[in-house]
Design an enzyme around this catalytic site. Structure first.
Site, PDB file in Angstrom:
ATOM      1  N   LYS A  17      44.637  38.187  39.280  1.00  0.00           N
ATOM      2  CA  LYS A  17      44.006  38.285  40.597  1.00  0.00           C
ATOM      3  C   LYS A  17      43.777  36.894  41.175  1.00  0.00           C
ATOM      4  O   LYS A  17      43.662  35.908  40.441  1.00  0.00           O
ATOM      5  CB  LYS A  17      42.680  39.051  40.539  1.00  0.00           C
ATOM      6  CG  LYS A  17      41.542  38.412  39.709  1.00  0.00           C
ATOM      7  CD  LYS A  17      40.723  37.365  40.450  1.00  0.00           C
ATOM      8  CE  LYS A  17      39.747  36.664  39.508  1.00  0.00           C
ATOM      9  NZ  LYS A  17      39.212  35.402  39.978  1.00  0.00           N
ATOM     10  N   ASP A 150      35.224  40.830  36.104  1.00  0.00           N
ATOM     11  CA  ASP A 150      36.490  41.065  36.811  1.00  0.00           C
ATOM     12  C   ASP A 150      37.279  42.255  36.268  1.00  0.00           C
ATOM     13  O   ASP A 150      38.310  42.625  36.834  1.00  0.00           O
ATOM     14  CB  ASP A 150      37.393  39.823  36.704  1.00  0.00           C
ATOM     15  CG  ASP A 150      36.842  38.633  37.476  1.00  0.00           C
ATOM     16  OD1 ASP A 150      36.111  38.848  38.456  1.00  0.00           O
ATOM     17  OD2 ASP A 150      37.161  37.488  37.088  1.00  0.00           O
TER      18      ASP A 150
END
Ligand code: C5P
Length: 323
Positions: A17, A150
């Protein structure tokens, strides 16, 4: 315990990401900073394979294998054990036995791209498939959040808003894709807790407001126009990352001078992400950055892409291909 069947094996592909926006609030009593962030999954993938085995183990292969710290191995095993401990209440017929995890590392380590979290998300999905757990992706979310801030996003992928510690995720509708050139540090990474500590130091005595996302980025995401996305990129941790590694400012300047439409450090860094308007621009920028330095690995990716996905499932039951 289930019988070990060596022919069983599940492979999951899981993306890295970047944070298109990372708004950071004041450190809370729990030691964490409240965040408002826009996650964006990009086409740089680790592959996670799980196989039933006599004991729990992790093996790392691939370009970044040597750099994986011990605690990342532990996170992968913790993910598998955590799901195993909840498997019966999640529908397994019996308590699953240990697995051997193989992580094929293409996401750089300690780079601000959530490589360790990606592997944990991949292990959760792979084990859910291996153990035939009839789950929705949402059912894995609370476990994902226990493993790291995350991890829930890496199960989802796409573009998503993250709040809380970044672990409360809701999807953002968007159309189209964006081309990126990533500059990856080939020297030292950055430790997330150290970057947050530097953020606190730089803001000592300031009234840090609660984090809020900009309307500008949300508008840009509707069309994924590269100039609009480039103009809306924001990372409140960027000054802290640059303070710890000043050459990152040189990387950003070099890319912008070479024509990038926007640039930012991803998460806590040190990866720098440049947005460009086409594959041709991505190629030009990669060559320019490689020629000019500072030295780093340069990769071209696109986003948004899907989150953790089962790509190969061999076992007695059908693949769930969790939706
Ligand atoms: O959740 P994760 O393992 O990624 O967090 C690592 C560390 O980063 C935390 O222990 C904390 O020091 C810092 N952190 C933070 N605020 C967040 C996320 C992480 O201060 N929202």
């Amino acid at each position: 315990m289930t019988d070990i069947q060596p022919s069983q094996r599940v492979t999951v592909r899981v993306p890295a990401k970047i944070n298109l926006e990372l708004a950071v609030g004041p450190r809370g009593d729990d030691g964490f900073h409240p965040l408002a962030t826009v996650f964006h999954a990009v086409s740089l993938y680790d592959r996670i394979t799980v196989t039933p085995a006599p004991d729990w183990s992790v093996t790392t292969v691939g370009p970044y294998a040597d750099l994986v710290p011990d605690n990342q191995d532990n996170l992968a095993v913790r993910a598998a054990k955590l799901l195993a401990s909840r498997a019966v209440e999640l529908g397994a017929e019996s308590q699953p036995g240990p697995v051997a995890v193989v992580m094929d590392k293409h996401i750089p380590v300690a780079a601000g791209m959530a490589g360790g979290s990606a592997d944990a998300a991949g292990v959760l999905l792979a084990c859910a498939d291996l153990w035939d757990l009839a789950l929705l992706r949402e059912d894995l979310e609370p476990l994902a959040a226990e493993l790291g801030s995350d991890v829930p996003f890496l199960l989802h992928g796409g573009n998503a808003v993250g709040t809380g510690r970044g672990d409360e995720v809701s999807p953002v509708l968007s159309r189209g894709e964006v081309h990126w050139v990533l500059w990856l540090s080939t020297d030292e990474g950055l430790s997330t807790p150290e970057v947050y500590a530097e953020f606190d130091r730089l803001h000592e005595g300031d009234e840090v407001p609660m984090p809020e996302l900009s309307a500008e980025l949300m508008t840009a995401l509707r069309t994924m126009d590269p100039d609009a996305v480039g103009a809306a990129l924001r990372n409140d941790l960027q000054a802290a990352s640059i303070s710890l590694q000043p050459r990152l400012a040189e990387v950003i300047d070099a890319g912008l001078e070479l024509g990038a439409r926007g640039a930012l450090i991803s998460g806590s860094g040190p990866t720098v992400a440049f947005v460009v308007a086409s594959q041709a621009e991505a190629l030009d920028l990669s060559m320019g950055l490689a020629a000019r330095g500072p030295k780093g690995d340069i990769v071209r990716v696109t986003g948004p892409v899907a989150g953790a996905t089962v790509v190969d499932s061999r076992g007695p039951g059908p693949s769930l291909g969790l939706a």
